[in-house]
Enzyme design. Structure first.
Site, PDB file in Angstrom:
ATOM      1  N   ASP A 143     -30.337   6.372  18.192  1.00 38.44           N
ATOM      2  CA  ASP A 143     -28.576   7.392  18.920  1.00 38.44           C
ATOM      3  C   ASP A 143     -27.657   5.674  18.417  1.00 38.44           C
ATOM      4  OD1 ASP A 143     -27.088   8.462  19.543  1.00 38.44           O
ATOM      5  OD2 ASP A 143     -28.380   9.664  20.420  1.00 38.44           O
ATOM      6  N   HIS A 216     -22.266   9.251  22.899  1.00 34.30           N
ATOM      7  CA  HIS A 216     -23.076   9.681  22.454  1.00 34.30           C
ATOM      8  C   HIS A 216     -25.191   9.352  22.464  1.00 34.30           C
ATOM      9  CE1 HIS A 216     -26.160  11.964  19.641  1.00 34.30           C
ATOM     10  NE2 HIS A 216     -25.304  12.870  19.279  1.00 34.30           N
ATOM     11  N   SER A 546     -28.019  17.795  19.782  1.00 28.69           N
ATOM     12  CA  SER A 546     -28.021  16.290  19.758  1.00 28.69           C
ATOM     13  C   SER A 546     -28.202  16.448  21.912  1.00 28.69           C
ATOM     14  CB  SER A 546     -26.913  16.217  19.695  1.00 28.69           C
ATOM     15  OG  SER A 546     -26.763  15.192  18.449  1.00 28.69           O
TER      16      SER A 546
END
Ligand SMILES: *[C@@H]1O[C@H](CO)[C@@H](O)[C@H](O)[C@H]1NC(C)=O
Ligand SMILES: *[C@@H]1O[C@H](CO)[C@@H](O)[C@H](O)[C@H]1NC(C)=O
Ligand SMILES: *[C@@H]1O[C@H](CO)[C@@H](O)[C@H](O)[C@H]1NC(C)=O
Ligand SMILES: *[C@@H]1O[C@H](CO)[C@@H](O)[C@H](O)[C@H]1NC(C)=O
Ligand SMILES: *[C@@H]1O[C@H](CO)[C@@H](O)[C@H](O)[C@H]1NC(C)=O
Ligand SMILES: *[C@@H]1O[C@H](CO)[C@@H](O)[C@H](O)[C@H]1NC(C)=O
Length: 770
Positions: A143, A216, A546
């Site tokens: 990520d 994220h 996600s």
């Protein structure tokens, strides 16, 4: 990353350039221009004179150029390397002995918020404090890195780092080994591939280290395995205890995405490291589109991980509601779609005529509760065509000042539209879904008071705008509401089947929470990720497959801690066969794209049910050989199999291989057309169940929603001793004309009265292109 509508322009530009280089040689003007390639080699062809594969790799590279620049040599994921080559060199390399495939670099993207309670995990949370097994599980995340100071990564109460752990904590910009602890046990970063394609990293908005400049990665890592943090919220919204799915598992972060750019050469290097480091689960909330397994390096890396018993869990993509929009669909991966929680952040829009429509959003500032202000449609607030989307510089401040602006969703990011309205002097925004977004409501931490409304409400508000002489409105913020029904509902953005590569393997596997998920965030940027957002938050609420993926990764880690000897396939089977497809009232889970019932193409086996998944009764297991047989059934040549599996494997010419024999916990039934004649009318699937519960007798039941196919299961009763395996065949026979849609759906269940082992069925008539 799969962050919805956060696509930044540079990503598209890059993809385009790479695409041209690959597909049209004449367009590559400079002969000496180098590009990154991933080179797959046949180690079986390595001459005995080389004592190590890396020496052999170098010598082959040397034979085609004296100036190749090696990026990575891979040890676990593939036999091969990534390097910079000119087109001519790449062409030359392909013809060398021992070269299986030379694949161009590809840019993948991240795919982007009451979770534990909704999933029923609060019930099992109490089961863990005593168990040290749970804390021996390591989840590796591919990520954007991690914000290590987040409370979600505090290690209070965790014992020593598992002795099997071989990973490390790398230092770099604003990150030292001291940032790791007994929770965050690994942190590494990979950017050779990024820099080779994109140029040097811009250090003003990125850290050359595992530190997360985007949010994220921090969000997904804390969702999968964050420690419990009391009093978490975003501006008071969704307040409560934030807890990762496997709150005692360890976190290892592999930073491969720099902003929205994740180079596949870096992803492979990270997976290579994760395998040597001994992670138990790899969580990949990113994707690069659906391509055949031997061309898709993430799928190839996942094969190697699967062989080592590592579960690979991936986001299904955010390109729904288009059909066949799935990615990360190799049968040795878990493919996770997104659904809503039972929590919402309602904001009602009151119109001057007294009508009310409900929407959602999050706002931290002050807003006038009582005054009605003028309302205007963005499409009528500019001389420009396309202003209805509120794209940058599209609105006329003279027409917008002091008003609430109705903008249509699409093209630019939702929060960017809010900024455009604010910059033009607007005081509020109503964000209306397009038809394809349906009734899906995604909450964002907008920079001005906003409500996001569904397609139907948007249409009715536009009617009011057309009819009213002086349209007015106000926004009424209701805070956080829980117990929303129905829930879950499939997100319209969640990518759907049928499986674009192998329709016989029904994907997605299941759905998990992926809409309006609260989890930890970076402190470098604001909750909207916009440069103009100077707010900083500990937790953010974001949406995307996600977010669904790390829920699955965390739950897989829990199952692994209870059942350390289970294969990745057995763990996936447990997650699938215990998933639910209906609400308590027996009605099918809804799809927000249509507001109608969902099918297996949207939800796969259904919505994940972690508590039930710990005790599935029976599992459909798969070993490496089963996947090799699957590749044989797809008529892969030995070279293509070697690309995927890193070994010579010759399919037995005398053996009949069938994709319908892959022991998958679902059924993708395909009636194929025959050349010059009518299509196949009988399709058989074979399956083997392994008893992982008590001895007992299971009976089968099958339901199907079309009358034109008859289904028979043989045998229809199976008695198991402990750990025993039993096989059955299911036969689908066409008994009438296909339905107009060419699709049908059903469900098969084995039950012993206690455990229900459910499998979704999709039936497809392929149109007669043959
Ligand atoms: C590399 O350099 C050597 C020595 O200068 C030369 O003989 C050889 O041809 C070169 N190889 C290539 C592929 O250019
Ligand atoms: C990074 O570290 C430097 C040096 O310690 C410090 O000045 C800077 O503020 C840090 N940057 C961020 C974004 O934390
Ligand atoms: C680096 O990023 C900053 C902030 O986004 C930007 O102003 C600057 O132009 C960028 N530099 C380069 C070389 O792209
Ligand atoms: C609309 O909502 C307001 C408060 O939110 C309420 O006072 C009003 O009665 C509602 N009107 C209708 C038509 O439901
Ligand atoms: C959306 O963006 C695409 C690509 O930038 C553009 O071609 C298209 O015209 C835009 N759509 C609208 C309605 O503006
Ligand atoms: C936009 O303006 C036109 C022309 O004044 C008007 O007919 C139309 O109803 C307006 N549309 C909306 C949605 O406000």
């Amino acid at each position: 990353m799969f962050t919805m509508e956060m696509f930044k322009k540079p990503f598209f530009a890059t993809t385009f350039v790479l695409f041209m280089i690959l597909c049209d040689v004449s367009l590559a003007t400079k002969d000496n221009q180098k590009n990154t390639y991933i080179v797959h080699m046949a180690k079986s062809k390595m001459p005995a004179s080389f004592n190590h594969h890396s020496v052999w790799y170098k010598s082959i590279m040397k034979s085609i150029s004296n100036s190749t620049e090696m990026l990575y040599t891979y040890d676990n994921t593939i036999h091969g390397l990534s390097t910079r080559l000119t087109l001519e060199e790449a062409r030359l390399l392909k013809s060398q002995t021992g070269i299986l495939k030379v694949l161009p670099e590809k840019i993948y993207k991240p795919l982007t918020t009451r979770t534990p309670k909704f999933l029923g995990l609060d019930k099992i949370a109490d089961m863990f404090p005593k168990s040290n097994e749970a804390s021996d599980i390591v989840i590796g995340l591919l990520d954007t890195g991690v914000w290590p100071e987040s409370k979600s990564f505090e290690d209070t109460g965790l014992g020593p780092i598992p002795s099997s752990w071989k990973g490390k904590c790398e230092s770099g910009d604003n990150f030292t080994t001291l940032n790791c602890n007994k929770k965050l046990i690994g942190a590494r970063f990979f950017l050779k591939g990024y820099e080779a394609s994109m140029g040097p990293l811009n250090a003003t908005n990125q850290f050359r280290s595992p530190r997360d400049a985007d949010g994220h990665g921090t969000h997904t890592a804390s969702t999968a395995a964050g420690s419990a943090v009391k009093g978490a919220s975003l501006f008071g919204y969704a307040s409560g205890t934030a807890r990762g799915m496997a709150s005692r598992a360890r976190v290892a972060v592999y930073k491969v995405c720099w902003g929205d750019t994740c180079a596949v050469s870096d992803i492979l290097a990270a997976m290579d490291a994760a395998i040597s480091d001994n992670v138990n689960v790899i969580s990949a909330s990113l994707g690069g589109g659906a391509i055949d397994y031997d061309e898709e390096n993430l799928a190839i890396g996942a094969f190697a991980a699967m062989e080592k018993g590592i579960v690979v869990s991936c986001a299904a993509g955010n390109t729904g509601p288009d059909s066949s929009s799935l990615q990360n669909i190799a049968p040795w991966m878990i493919t996770v779609g997104a659904g809503t929680l039972d929590r919402d952040f309602p904001v009602n829009v009151n119109l001057g005529n007294g009508q009310n429509y409900s929407g959602v959003s999050i706002y931290d500032g002050k807003f006038s509760r009582h005054t009605l202000v003028p309302l205007i449609y963005a499409g009528n607030a500019s001389a420009k065509i396309g202003a209805e989307l509120c794209e940058t510089d599209s609105l006329d401040p003279k027409k917008v000042k002091g008003k609430i602006v109705l903008c249509d969703r699409g093209n630019s990011s939702r929060v960017e539209k809010g900024l455009v309205v604010k910059s033009a002097g607007g005081v509020g925004m109503v964000l209306a879904n397009s038809e394809s977004d349906g009734e899906e409501l995604v909450a964002d931490a907008h920079l001005l008071p906003t409500t996001a409304v569904g397609f139907k409400a948007g249409k009715l508000i536009k009617l009011y705008l057309q009819d009213a002489r002086k349209p007015t409105s106000r926004l009424m913020f209701e805070g956080t509401k829980v117990g929303i029904e129905p829930s879950p509902v499939v997100a319209a953005f969640s990518s759907r089947g049928p499986n674009p590569i192998t329709p016989e393997v029904l994907k997605p596997d299941f759905i998990a929470p992926g809409v309006n998920i609260l989890a930890a965030f970076t402190k470098l940027v604001g909750p909207t990720n916009l440069d103009q957002d100077d707010r900083r938050v500990d937790f953010n609420i974001i949406s995307g497959t996600s977010m669904a993926c790390p829920h699955a990764s965390g739950i897989a880690a829990l199952i692994k801690s209870f059942h350390p000897d289970w294969s990745p396939a057995a763990i996936r089977s447990a997650l699938m066969t215990t998933a639910y497809t209906t609400y308590n009232n027996g009605k099918k889970l809804l799809d927000s794209a249509t507001n109608g019932p969902s099918t297996p193409f949207e939800v796969g086996a259904g919505h994940v049910n972690p508590v039930a998944a710990l005790n599935p009764g029976l599992v459909y297991d798969l070993a490496v050989d089963d996947y090799l047989n699957f590749l044989c059934a797809l008529n892969y040549t030995p070279d293509r199999i070697e690309v995927v599996a890193r070994r010579k494997f010759r399919c037995n010419a005398h053996k009949h291989y069938s994709v319908t024999d892959l022991n998958y916990p679902s059924f993708g039934v395909v009636f194929k057309p025959k050349v010059g004649g009518s299509g196949a009318t009988i399709v058989k699937h074979k399956r083997t169940l392994t008893n992982v519960g008590d001895a007992g007798t299971y009976k089968v039941s099958v339901t199907v929603d079309i009358s034109s196919v008859k289904i028979a299961v043989e045998p229809n009763v199976l008695s198991f001793n402990k750990n025993e395996k039993k096989s059955y065949t299911i036969t689908f026979t066409v008994s009438g004309p296909p339905p107009p849609s060419n699709f049908g759906f059903g469900r098969l269940e084995w039950s012993n009265g206690k455990n229900v082992v459910g499998s979704p069925i999709s039936i497809t008539w392929e149109s007669g292109r043959a």
